[in-house]
Scaffold this active site. Structure first.
Site, PDB file in Angstrom:
ATOM      1  CD  GLU A  88      55.865  51.755  36.074  1.00  0.00           C
ATOM      2  OE1 GLU A  88      55.469  51.806  37.244  1.00  0.00           O
ATOM      3  OE2 GLU A  88      55.117  51.590  35.097  1.00  0.00           O
ATOM      4  CB  CYS A 120      52.651  51.428  31.662  1.00  0.00           C
ATOM      5  SG  CYS A 120      52.735  50.267  33.011  1.00  0.00           S
ATOM      6  CB  SER A 211      44.278  49.423  38.209  1.00  0.00           C
ATOM      7  OG  SER A 211      44.170  48.017  38.119  1.00  0.00           O
ATOM      8  CG  HIS A 245      49.838  49.020  29.080  1.00  0.00           C
ATOM      9  ND1 HIS A 245      51.123  48.528  29.229  1.00  0.00           N
ATOM     10  CD2 HIS A 245      49.284  49.011  30.328  1.00  0.00           C
ATOM     11  CE1 HIS A 245      51.329  48.260  30.507  1.00  0.00           C
ATOM     12  NE2 HIS A 245      50.234  48.535  31.190  1.00  0.00           N
ATOM     13  CE  LYS A 254      38.757  41.522  33.440  1.00  0.00           C
ATOM     14  NZ  LYS A 254      37.444  41.041  33.844  1.00  0.00           N
ATOM     15  CG  ASN A 290      52.871  45.055  32.877  1.00  0.00           C
ATOM     16  OD1 ASN A 290      53.288  45.724  31.930  1.00  0.00           O
ATOM     17  ND2 ASN A 290      52.087  45.575  33.813  1.00  0.00           N
ATOM     18  CB  SER A 320      48.956  53.435  37.010  1.00  0.00           C
ATOM     19  OG  SER A 320      48.368  52.212  36.648  1.00  0.00           O
TER      20      SER A 320
HETATM   21  P1  HMG Z   1      42.909  39.018  41.740  1.00  0.00           P
HETATM   22  O1  HMG Z   1      42.052  39.938  42.499  1.00  0.00           O
HETATM   23  O2  HMG Z   1      43.697  38.047  42.536  1.00  0.00           O
HETATM   24  O3  HMG Z   1      42.140  38.185  40.685  1.00  0.00           O
HETATM   25  O4  HMG Z   1      43.895  39.857  40.854  1.00  0.00           O
HETATM   26  P2  HMG Z   1      40.551  38.002  40.493  1.00  0.00           P
HETATM   27  O5  HMG Z   1      39.984  37.314  41.671  1.00  0.00           O
HETATM   28  O6  HMG Z   1      39.937  39.290  40.038  1.00  0.00           O
HETATM   29  O7  HMG Z   1      40.599  36.976  39.281  1.00  0.00           O
HETATM   30  C1  HMG Z   1      41.135  37.356  38.070  1.00  0.00           C
HETATM   31  C2  HMG Z   1      40.348  36.661  36.976  1.00  0.00           C
HETATM   32  O8  HMG Z   1      40.569  35.250  37.076  1.00  0.00           O
HETATM   33  C3  HMG Z   1      38.827  36.847  37.102  1.00  0.00           C
HETATM   34  O9  HMG Z   1      38.337  36.924  35.779  1.00  0.00           O
HETATM   35  C4  HMG Z   1      38.376  35.540  37.734  1.00  0.00           C
HETATM   36  O10 HMG Z   1      37.018  35.201  37.466  1.00  0.00           O
HETATM   37  C5  HMG Z   1      39.322  34.570  37.065  1.00  0.00           C
HETATM   38  P3  HMG Z   1      37.299  38.079  35.362  1.00  0.00           P
HETATM   39  O11 HMG Z   1      36.082  37.810  36.156  1.00  0.00           O
HETATM   40  O12 HMG Z   1      37.965  39.407  35.767  1.00  0.00           O
HETATM   41  O13 HMG Z   1      37.160  37.941  33.907  1.00  0.00           O
HETATM   42  N1  HMG Z   1      39.497  33.295  37.789  1.00  0.00           N
HETATM   43  C6  HMG Z   1      39.577  32.101  37.162  1.00  0.00           C
HETATM   44  N2  HMG Z   1      39.476  31.766  35.859  1.00  0.00           N
HETATM   45  C7  HMG Z   1      39.595  30.454  35.538  1.00  0.00           C
HETATM   46  N3  HMG Z   1      39.796  29.470  36.464  1.00  0.00           N
HETATM   47  C8  HMG Z   1      39.917  29.783  37.772  1.00  0.00           C
HETATM   48  C9  HMG Z   1      39.794  31.142  38.172  1.00  0.00           C
HETATM   49  N4  HMG Z   1      39.852  31.794  39.369  1.00  0.00           N
HETATM   50  C10 HMG Z   1      39.678  33.118  39.109  1.00  0.00           C
HETATM   51  N5  HMG Z   1      40.131  28.808  38.661  1.00  0.00           N
HETATM   52  C11 HMG Z   1      44.269  41.810  39.445  1.00  0.00           C
HETATM   53  C12 HMG Z   1      43.574  40.454  39.591  1.00  0.00           C
HETATM   54  C13 HMG Z   1      44.198  42.238  38.005  1.00  0.00           C
HETATM   55  C14 HMG Z   1      43.582  42.826  40.340  1.00  0.00           C
HETATM   56  C15 HMG Z   1      45.754  41.637  39.888  1.00  0.00           C
HETATM   57  O14 HMG Z   1      46.424  40.759  39.000  1.00  0.00           O
HETATM   58  C16 HMG Z   1      46.500  42.950  39.952  1.00  0.00           C
HETATM   59  O15 HMG Z   1      46.449  43.669  40.933  1.00  0.00           O
HETATM   60  N6  HMG Z   1      47.281  43.274  38.898  1.00  0.00           N
HETATM   61  C17 HMG Z   1      48.068  44.504  38.835  1.00  0.00           C
HETATM   62  C18 HMG Z   1      47.236  45.702  38.403  1.00  0.00           C
HETATM   63  C19 HMG Z   1      46.939  45.666  36.929  1.00  0.00           C
HETATM   64  O16 HMG Z   1      47.587  45.005  36.151  1.00  0.00           O
HETATM   65  N7  HMG Z   1      45.951  46.473  36.498  1.00  0.00           N
HETATM   66  C20 HMG Z   1      45.631  46.599  35.108  1.00  0.00           C
HETATM   67  C21 HMG Z   1      45.232  48.013  34.715  1.00  0.00           C
HETATM   68  S1  HMG Z   1      46.394  49.212  35.330  1.00  0.00           S
HETATM   69  C22 HMG Z   1      47.710  49.142  34.195  1.00  0.00           C
HETATM   70  O17 HMG Z   1      47.607  48.555  33.161  1.00  0.00           O
HETATM   71  C23 HMG Z   1      48.960  49.831  34.581  1.00  0.00           C
HETATM   72  C24 HMG Z   1      50.100  48.945  35.042  1.00  0.00           C
HETATM   73  O18 HMG Z   1      50.697  48.289  33.933  1.00  0.00           O
HETATM   74  C25 HMG Z   1      51.114  49.784  35.801  1.00  0.00           C
HETATM   75  C26 HMG Z   1      51.648  51.086  35.185  1.00  0.00           C
HETATM   76  O19 HMG Z   1      50.985  51.842  34.506  1.00  0.00           O
HETATM   77  O20 HMG Z   1      52.808  51.373  35.490  1.00  0.00           O
HETATM   78  C27 HMG Z   1      49.664  47.862  35.986  1.00  0.00           C
END
Ligand code: HMG
Length: 377
Positions: A88, A120, A211, A245, A254, A290, A320
């Site tokens: 991609e 991906c 996502s 992935h 998760k 990633n 995605s």
């Molecule tokens: P965010 O919103 O900034 O993070 O981004 P958050 O507030 O949800 O926190 C993440 C985790 O950290 C949470 O854990 C928090 O509790 C924890 P959870 O409750 O989910 O278990 N946390 C802490 N832990 C320890 N100490 C601390 C602390 N503070 C917070 N101090 C998000 C998270 C994943 C949304 C962001 O990284 C993102 O947008 N990522 C990109 C999208 C993505 O990877 N999605 C995955 C599925 S889609 C996919 O796999 C396809 C992809 O590869 C693309 C394709 O297909 O081409 C992405």
């Protein structure tokens, strides 16, 4: 009507991997963005992000991974009749990435050469096409070169920034010396806008929580299809490893728990399955970040490395948009050699670590390099 000749034994004959020459620990990024490092290391499970220096990108990654896979294959390069690159990170809207790679490798002539895009999932689709091309009989005695290659970059300060990475995995699809891939697989797709990159935009747009839900749903549906009427603990217990992935390692955890929940497993069962069959497959992913299409295949390559012939593993591909597919593989006689481990260990040992200041300069340089400018062939 019976097939005129039996399909040739088919699978992964060799693997080549290439990771970029730069990396940054996610703690450096946390410092730069004013976040708690534990959010990235514990909350997301990330460790390091692979980064590309100016002038180095998806073409260089794909080319070197392909050279490494071809060098380990016993066949004659003139037998390559299909070159498919899943990515991609295309450098052109028309000319396929495979043309850049073919140019550099000197592959021309009676070769079907093309690019596959589905976020991906594109690398897996390319691999499935090569497998099914061989099994259909259309390939005759010819082999395929399949590459999954990407550079995953988010906009600066995007929540996805700590999950960035890059890398390429190449396969020669021929005799199943390294692994056989079952012709039976379990796809699942739903049209969604969970992560997408509109034409002309440099970085993806993401609906983060959506996502995560899409990924988990796809994992549950495809694992349900794999287990079918069987007993989940028994079916999944027969696997040596379950590879996923890896957008970031916590996503995989998760999803595993969501799958376990769907099968009515206890918290202890989920934890035991994750610790024994999933977590050990993500060591290289944690060092690389990633790599989109390549992420699953980096995990599969790590799981296959050193595995005795006949051992089985599952591979869950997610892209995605969204499309997913669960594959099963069986280690072949040359998995135990784990030749591709040298690629990863060598690249990791050679790469340079950048700090936050160097990362900021790198992101600045990227803005001044014309996006999409084709690399010289
Ligand atoms: P965010 O919103 O900034 O993070 O981004 P958050 O507030 O949800 O926190 C993440 C985790 O950290 C949470 O854990 C928090 O509790 C924890 P959870 O409750 O989910 O278990 N946390 C802490 N832990 C320890 N100490 C601390 C602390 N503070 C917070 N101090 C998000 C998270 C994943 C949304 C962001 O990284 C993102 O947008 N990522 C990109 C999208 C993505 O990877 N999605 C995955 C599925 S889609 C996919 O796999 C396809 C992809 O590869 C693309 C394709 O297909 O081409 C992405």
């Amino acid at each position: 009507m019976a097939h005129p000749t039996a399909p040739p034994p088919t699978g992964i004959a060799s693997i080549g991997i290439h990771l970029p020459p730069l990396a940054m620990p996610v703690e450096e990024l946390a410092g730069l963005r004013g976040e708690e490092p534990a959010k990235y290391t514990v909350g997301l499970g990330c460790r390091e992000m692979s980064l590309c220096p100016p002038g180095f990108g998806v073409v260089e990654l794909a080319e070197e991974a392909a050279r490494r896979a071809l060098a380990r294959w016993d066949g004659d390069p003139s037998r390559i009749g299909l070159l498919a690159v899943g990515s991609e990170s295309a450098v052109d809207m028309s000319r396929p990435l495979s043309a850049w790679v073919a140019d550099r490798l000197g592959l021309a002539g009676a070769v079907r050469s093309y690019e596959v895009k589905h976020a991906c999932y594109g690398g897996t689709l390319a691999l499935r096409q090569a497998l099914e091309w061989r099994l259909s009989g259309a390939a005759g005695d010819r082999a395929a070169l399949v590459i999954a290659a990407d550079v995953a970059l988010y906009a600066e300060r995007d929540p996805g920034e700590p999950t960035q990475g890059a890398g390429a995995v190449a396969f020669v699809v021929d005799a199943p010396d390294v692994a056989a891939i079952s012709p039976l697989s379990h796809p699942w797709s739903e049209p969604q806008f969970d992560f997408w990159r509109p034409v002309g935009e440099a970085f993806p747009r993401v609906q983060g929580p959506l996502s995560l839900e899409c990924y988990k749903r796809a994992a549950v549906e495809t694992f349900r299809a794999l287990v079918a009427d069987g007993d989940a603990a028994e079916v999944l217990g027969r696997l040596d490893a379950a590879c996923f992935h890896v957008p970031f390692p916590k996503m995989v955890k998760k999803a595993v728990y969501a799958v376990g929940e769907a099968f009515g497993w206890s918290e202890e069962d989920n934890a035991a399955f994750y610790a024994a069959k999933v977590e050990p497959t993500m060591g290289w992913n944690r060092r690389c970040g990633n790599a989109y299409t390549a992420s699953l295949w980096i995990a599969v390559a790590e799981a296959l490395a050193g595995l005795d012939a006949g051992r089985r593993l599952a591979a869950f591909s997610y892209g995605s948009g969204f499309g997913a597919e669960l594959l099963t593989l069986t280690a072949g006689p040359r998995a135990a050699e784990a030749a591709w481990r040298d690629d990863v260990e060598g690249d990791l040992a050679r790469r340079e670590h950048v700090d936050a200041a160097a990362y900021t300069r790198l992101r600045g340089a990227e803005k001044t390099t014309a996006a999409g400018e084709p690399a010289a062939g």
